[in-house]
Write a protein that holds these residues in place. Structure first.
Motif, PDB file in Angstrom:
ATOM      1  N   PRO A  24       0.805  -1.225   0.000  1.00 22.64           N
ATOM      2  CA  PRO A  24       0.000   0.000   0.000  1.00 22.64           C
ATOM      3  C   PRO A  24       0.834   1.270   0.000  1.00 22.64           C
ATOM      4  O   PRO A  24       0.338   2.324  -0.386  1.00 22.64           O
ATOM      5  CB  PRO A  24      -0.818  -0.131   1.283  1.00 22.64           C
ATOM      6  CG  PRO A  24      -0.004  -1.011   2.169  1.00 22.64           C
ATOM      7  CD  PRO A  24       0.685  -1.978   1.263  1.00 22.64           C
ATOM      8  N   LEU A  25       2.089   1.162   0.464  1.00 18.96           N
ATOM      9  CA  LEU A  25       3.030   2.282   0.443  1.00 18.96           C
ATOM     10  C   LEU A  25       4.320   1.792  -0.212  1.00 18.96           C
ATOM     11  O   LEU A  25       4.642   0.602  -0.137  1.00 18.96           O
ATOM     12  CB  LEU A  25       3.316   2.776   1.865  1.00 18.96           C
ATOM     13  CG  LEU A  25       2.120   3.302   2.671  1.00 18.96           C
ATOM     14  CD1 LEU A  25       2.528   3.580   4.109  1.00 18.96           C
ATOM     15  CD2 LEU A  25       1.530   4.542   2.019  1.00 18.96           C
ATOM     16  N   PRO A  26       5.089   2.669  -0.820  1.00 21.48           N
ATOM     17  CA  PRO A  26       6.302   2.223  -1.517  1.00 21.48           C
ATOM     18  C   PRO A  26       7.270   1.443  -0.639  1.00 21.48           C
ATOM     19  O   PRO A  26       7.946   0.536  -1.119  1.00 21.48           O
ATOM     20  CB  PRO A  26       6.929   3.542  -1.995  1.00 21.48           C
ATOM     21  CG  PRO A  26       5.762   4.474  -2.144  1.00 21.48           C
ATOM     22  CD  PRO A  26       4.820   4.102  -1.044  1.00 21.48           C
ATOM     23  N   ARG A  27       7.321   1.755   0.668  1.00 23.81           N
ATOM     24  CA  ARG A  27       8.276   1.089   1.561  1.00 23.81           C
ATOM     25  C   ARG A  27       7.654  -0.023   2.396  1.00 23.81           C
ATOM     26  O   ARG A  27       8.368  -0.698   3.146  1.00 23.81           O
ATOM     27  CB  ARG A  27       8.920   2.108   2.512  1.00 23.81           C
ATOM     28  CG  ARG A  27       9.914   3.050   1.847  1.00 23.81           C
ATOM     29  CD  ARG A  27      10.436   4.063   2.846  1.00 23.81           C
ATOM     30  NE  ARG A  27      11.467   4.916   2.272  1.00 23.81           N
ATOM     31  CZ  ARG A  27      12.775   4.754   2.460  1.00 23.81           C
ATOM     32  NH1 ARG A  27      13.206   3.755   3.210  1.00 23.81           N
ATOM     33  NH2 ARG A  27      13.639   5.569   1.904  1.00 23.81           N
ATOM     34  N   LEU A  28       6.340  -0.236   2.296  1.00 23.89           N
ATOM     35  CA  LEU A  28       5.657  -1.181   3.181  1.00 23.89           C
ATOM     36  C   LEU A  28       5.070  -2.346   2.404  1.00 23.89           C
ATOM     37  O   LEU A  28       4.286  -2.151   1.470  1.00 23.89           O
ATOM     38  CB  LEU A  28       4.547  -0.472   3.962  1.00 23.89           C
ATOM     39  CG  LEU A  28       3.722  -1.348   4.909  1.00 23.89           C
ATOM     40  CD1 LEU A  28       4.604  -1.911   6.023  1.00 23.89           C
ATOM     41  CD2 LEU A  28       2.548  -0.562   5.486  1.00 23.89           C
TER      42      LEU A  28
END
Length: 254
Positions: free
Chosen positions: A182-186
């Protein structure tokens, strides 16, 4: 591929040639109830386990990946007679190889084979009950990645058969992983691990059928390093301990 009670690492996607992943995880789990022969929860003798294990995958070629999983374990278990048994040392470690069979767009198919080696085959410490067989594992894997609204997801399906020595019942394995970013790092991983025994089993090697559900979060600190935290629980089965546990880990891509 999966190791009991652990977040899955290898999937149907092979590491590119010359690249790989190193992960070191700590897991704590235990239980005081088990699913009896009718699938009902009943009190059980206390069981507690801590594991520190590694995972290394390396792309030998673009279609062949090598996998190594060393393991250290500390286990405490109460035997039916009330005596406490403990074990600390090497756990069940594994070596495996995965062959990519087909890659078509966002989908991939692979086959894998590996050997699981226990620290001992001696059946004299109740803390190691069910974990002293030498195993060979064959597995088929399939995966597909696709967009889901504003973020990407992937689905990984695995079906395997495990040959076991020492009178342990063979096992069918069916595992499912749903991943979302859902997020670029997650990265969020929802996983289901399912085991069906083949055979009656013995007192030392019970024929345990069980399903485990795991949820973990992996956060990328950089392009090379990530941290992980997760939890898992046995949600059903027969002649199987209801395990609940947490896991934390550090990943390094190289």
């Amino acid at each position: 591929m999966t190791v009991d009670g652990r977040v899955a690492r290898a999937s149907a996607w092979n590491a590119p040639q010359g690249q790989g992943l190193l992960a070191v995880d700590y897991t704590f789990d235990g239980g005081a109830h088990y699913f009896n022969g009718q699938g009902k929860l009943s009190p059980a003798a206390a069981y507690q386990k801590q594991e520190l294990y590694g995972y290394v995958e390396y792309g030998v070629t673009d279609w062949l990946m090598a996998i190594v999983k060393p393991d250290l374990a500390t286990i405490a278990a109460t035997a039916p007679d009330g005596s406490m048994h403990r074990y600390s040392g090497l756990g069940t470690s594994e070596v495996a190889a995965q062959l990519r069979v087909l890659a078509y767009g966002p989908a991939v198919l692979a086959v894998a084979g590996g050997f699981r080696l226990p620290a001992t085959t001696a059946q004299n410490n109740y803390a190691l009950i069910g974990n002293t067989s030498r195993d060979a594992d064959l597995r088929a894997l399939g995966g597909v990645s696709l967009p889901f609204g504003p973020f990407p997801i992937f689905v990984d399906l695995e079906a395997g058969y495990r040959f076991r020595s020492g009178g342990a019942p063979a096992e069918w394995h069916g595992d499912v992983t749903l991943g979302a970013r859902p997020l670029p790092r997650l990265l969020i991983l929802l996983q289901s691990f399912n085991t069906i025994p083949e055979g009656a089993g013995t007192d030392w090697f019970p024929a345990s059928r069980y399903s485990k559900l795991g949820l973990s979060f992996v956060y990328d600190l950089s392009a090379a390093w990530s941290v992980e935290i997760g939890a898992f629980e046995t949600i059903g089965g027969t002649d199987a301990l209801r395990e609940r546990g947490i896991t934390t880990g550090l990943w390094h891509r190289f």
